[in-house]
Scaffold this active site. Structure first.
Site, PDB file in Angstrom:
ATOM      1  N   GLU A  49      98.020  19.599  30.860  1.00 55.49           N
ATOM      2  CA  GLU A  49      99.426  19.707  31.945  1.00 55.49           C
ATOM      3  C   GLU A  49      98.312  19.147  33.125  1.00 55.49           C
ATOM      4  OE1 GLU A  49     102.372  21.398  31.639  1.00 55.49           O
ATOM      5  OE2 GLU A  49     101.524  23.321  30.843  1.00 55.49           O
ATOM      6  N   TYR A  86     111.777  32.030  34.665  1.00 51.06           N
ATOM      7  CA  TYR A  86     111.969  31.019  36.419  1.00 51.06           C
ATOM      8  C   TYR A  86     112.301  29.965  35.667  1.00 51.06           C
ATOM      9  CZ  TYR A  86     106.987  28.792  37.363  1.00 51.06           C
ATOM     10  OH  TYR A  86     106.598  27.908  36.913  1.00 51.06           O
ATOM     11  N   LEU A 125     104.583  22.980  29.175  1.00 54.24           N
ATOM     12  CA  LEU A 125     105.265  23.077  29.261  1.00 54.24           C
ATOM     13  C   LEU A 125     106.320  21.753  28.977  1.00 54.24           C
ATOM     14  CD1 LEU A 125     107.935  25.107  29.719  1.00 54.24           C
ATOM     15  CD2 LEU A 125     108.121  23.699  32.356  1.00 54.24           C
ATOM     16  N   LYS A 147     108.299  28.840  30.484  1.00 52.96           N
ATOM     17  CA  LYS A 147     108.913  28.877  31.363  1.00 52.96           C
ATOM     18  C   LYS A 147     108.294  30.777  32.433  1.00 52.96           C
ATOM     19  CE  LYS A 147     109.522  25.742  35.892  1.00 52.96           C
ATOM     20  NZ  LYS A 147     108.369  25.321  35.844  1.00 52.96           N
TER      21      LYS A 147
END
Ligand code: PSZ
Length: 284
Positions: A178, A32, A202, A146
């Site tokens: 992250e 996505y 990511l 993702k």
């Protein structure tokens, strides 16, 4: 905001349906993207669509549209829904098939879905900063994709929220990776640090924008991971994401970072960021 795009056409949300055999539903087998819209204009759309293709490639999924077609779909969603400021959500799953783990054979048509959502900029949070909770990063080792498989992120965010925090600061083996849905940056002695774009994070589009802005402003930026212990000692800390932009982090686990207020360098980056977002139609 009820016009969706699915199965190759635009339709009202009330009129669309998803199969229970969608592999996104069974396995989170899909990818996505979220594209920000400022004042009716798509922001860094090509970068997001490029990353959608990269994520899809990494899971051997083929996106049923070209980059240009996806730009057109996203633009029509903005238009048809009269979206001013918010985002376009896009997802592609491996399609509908009997529930077996391996890919459907023969392959089936991927399901591409997109919609628009009004989402004002988080100006209040950006002004005063937010707090985070440290959470162990127990996700898989392909966080560069993702993917719709977000259970590790979901549980981390929930834990942070239950502690009254805006976001989880994930750490693996004592190293800050992250956030549950964001990238972290630390500033020490004028140098900006962030985790390198490896399989453990990511590679955020906002992260890449902020790295470019650092270079333009002349701020030293290093893609060098820092530990959770070092995070507490940073002069400034901030996180980035499509919806959070440059978000000051003023406390980690209730321990204040710096003065417990957005730092001067963070504010400079917020200004630089704000200066490059699309302005309202008629004002450019
Ligand atoms: O609406 C939201 O809260 C959003 S929109 C995009 C995100 C959150 N997060 C993207 C993201 C992420 O999911 C993870 C695990 N790491 C980093 C990021 C930041 O990526 P960009 O800057 O591309 O949004």
């Amino acid at each position: 905001m009820s016009i969706y795009f699915i199965d190759g056409k635009f339709a009202d949300k009330q009129e669309i349906s998803i199969s229970v055999d969608d592999r996104g539903y069974y396995f989170g087998d899909g990818v996505y993207e979220v594209i920000k819209v400022y004042n009716g204009k798509l922001y860094t759309a090509n970068e997001h669509i490029q990353r959608l293709f990269e994520s899809a490639d990494k899971i051997k999924l083929s996106v049923p549209y070209t980059e240009q077609q996806i730009i057109e779909i996203a633009s029509k969603l903005v238009e048809n829904n009269n979206l001013d400021t918010g985002h376009i959500y896009l997802q592609v799953t491996r399609g509908n098939a009997k529930r077996v783990h391996q890919f459907p054979n023969p392959s089936v048509q991927p399901v591409f879905m997109a919609y628009a959502l009004t989402n004002p900029r988080l100006v209040a949070n950006m002004e005063v900063g937010i707090t985070v909770k440290s959470v162990e990063d127990v996700r898989w080792l392909r966080c560069d994709i993702k993917s719709l498989n977000l259970l590790g992120n979901v549980l981390a965010k929930q834990e942070a929220q239950e502690a009254g925090c805006f976001e989880a600061l994930l750490h693996r083996d004592g190293v800050v990776t992250e956030g549950s849905a964001s990238n972290f940056f630390g500033i020490k002695d004028g140098v900006v640090y962030t985790h390198p774009a490896t399989n453990l994070i990511l590679n955020g589009i906002t992260r890449q924008t902020v790295m470019r802005l650092c270079q333009e402003i002349g701020l030293p930026i290093e893609e060098k991971a820092f530990t959770l212990r070092e995070a507490f000692q940073m002069d400034e800390l901030f996180l980035t994401s499509t919806t959070s932009e440059v978000m000051p982090v003023v406390a980690v686990d209730q321990s204040l970072i710096g003065e417990g207020q957005p730092g001067v360098i963070t504010k400079k980056l917020q200004e630089a960021f704000a200066a490059q977002i699309p302005v309202p139609i008629g004002k450019n």
